[in-house]
Design a protein around this motif. Structure first.
Motif, mmCIF file in Angstrom:
data_model
loop_
_atom_site.group_PDB
_atom_site.id
_atom_site.type_symbol
_atom_site.label_atom_id
_atom_site.label_comp_id
_atom_site.label_asym_id
_atom_site.label_seq_id
_atom_site.Cartn_x
_atom_site.Cartn_y
_atom_site.Cartn_z
ATOM 1 N N ILE A 67 47.155 13.247 31.643
ATOM 2 C CA ILE A 67 47.615 13.858 32.782
ATOM 3 C C ILE A 67 48.595 12.795 33.432
ATOM 4 N N GLU A 68 48.136 11.621 33.537
ATOM 5 C CA GLU A 68 49.047 10.669 34.303
ATOM 6 C C GLU A 68 50.440 10.578 33.718
ATOM 7 N N TRP A 69 50.402 10.713 32.241
ATOM 8 C CA TRP A 69 51.740 10.578 31.572
ATOM 9 C C TRP A 69 52.691 11.925 31.826
ATOM 10 N N ALA A 70 51.815 13.096 31.927
ATOM 11 C CA ALA A 70 52.748 14.272 32.349
ATOM 12 C C ALA A 70 53.312 14.281 33.802
ATOM 13 N N MET A 71 52.420 13.658 34.669
ATOM 14 C CA MET A 71 52.792 13.587 36.073
ATOM 15 C C MET A 71 54.227 12.838 36.189
ATOM 16 N N MET A 72 53.978 11.488 35.410
ATOM 17 C CA MET A 72 55.208 10.972 35.299
ATOM 18 C C MET A 72 56.447 11.491 34.682
ATOM 19 N N GLN A 73 56.240 12.241 33.584
ATOM 20 C CA GLN A 73 57.251 12.985 33.191
ATOM 21 C C GLN A 73 57.724 13.922 34.104
#
Length: 318
Positions: A281-287
């Protein structure tokens, strides 16, 4: 409304999702359970995938095996109609080459027109399981570009066997196609893959939706290479929230993509799937934040049957 018109009229990045039809015999409520939690974020359109037939062998009297065709996830057209009726959201049914003759494709497109659906995502589709390569239906389209051309012909009022028709009404479909930032697995290289993508756009495709990716630079490089080749239609990035540790090995095998080292390292440190989902989820937010900042026209999320991770991401970026 057509996807390209929504993009033209938008003042900021739009949000959209892709859903899978439920397994045969299951309720459409599973679809509503995905869309309901995302309604607050006003998805601009919903893609509904199409799944071709599979073959199973059933034992019959006498001990012989009969090859039987089955479709595990039917209902794409009906689901699109139900979503439009319930939510007043535009839908984008996937139309594939595999399993359809050209006549069957034409009939399906006519049904979509009658339902007021004016967007389609056209794809060649995958080979039937246990077949080494894609084999077109006899009398069907062999490649996605052939399917693009058939839809374009109908948009221009040219139907199959039109000599039998006195007067025709053109369809008015907005045509999307797939793009692969890390190249299609069958292509020898990305340049070759882009050449075929340009052919589809030149034939009439109006926008591109990418395969999922986890490295935004690959999307940015892909867009630049498209523009350098005069592929100037909107290019929509496709995103999938990583939700389990196993997906770091499953997704690359299934979708022929790379998992960035930093993401892989973070997931490796997780002791369970809940921790891995938090990382995803954190990675997708960053993306998402980076893509919005760069002016991506739409963030298109592959839900894979689960709304909660997507909701958590979009709640922080929209």
């Amino acid at each position: 409304m057509k996807v390209v018109d929504q993009i033209k009229q938008a003042k900021s990045t739009l949000f959209s999702i892709e859903i899978l039809p439920p397994l045969k015999g299951k309720s459409i409520q599973s679809i509503y359970n995905i869309i309901d939690p995302l309604q607050d974020f006003k998805p601009s359109f919903v893609d509904v995938t199409y799944h071709r037939e599979e073959y199973v062998y059933k034992k019959r009297e006498g001990g012989y095996l009969e090859k039987v065709s089955t479709r595990k996830r039917p209902g794409t057209v009906g689901i699109c109609a139900a979503i439009m009726n319930r939510y007043k959201i535009d839908t984008v049914p996937h139309i594939i080459c595999g399993g359809f003759t050209k006549e069957e494709t034409e009939s399906a497109l006519i049904d979509l027109q009658f339902l007021g659906i004016d967007n389609v995502l056209v794809l060649r589709g995958d080979a039937v399981k246990n077949e080494r390569s894609f084999i077109p239906e006899p009398g069907g389209n062999a490649y996605a570009i052939d399917l693009v051309k058939q839809v374009v012909n109908m948009n221009q009022g040219s139907y199959l066997h039109e000599e039998e028709m006195m007067e025709v009404t053109p369809t008015n479909f907005c045509i999307g196609v797939a793009g692969y930032p890390e190249k299609h697995y069958e292509a020898p290289n990305l340049t070759s893959d882009l050449k075929y993508l340009k052919m589809k756009v030149d034939a009439g495709a109006q926008y591109i939706v990418t395969q999922m990716f986890y490295d935004n630079q690959k999307y940015f490089d892909f867009v630049k290479k498209c523009r350098d080749m005069d592929i100037n239609v909107p290019i929509v990035p496709g995103l999938k929230v990583l939700t389990t540790k196993a997906q770091t090995s499953i997704l690359p095998k299934t979708f022929f993509l790379d998992i960035p080292h930093d993401l892989m390292e973070a997931v490796d440190k997780c002791t369970n799937d809940q921790q891995a989902k938090e990382v995803g989820i954190e990675w997708a937010m960053m993306q998402s934040k980076e893509l919005i900042k760069a002016g991506a026209p739409v963030l298109h999320f592959y839900t894979m049957g689960s709304a909660e991770p997507v909701r958590r991401v979009v709640s922080k970026v929209f």
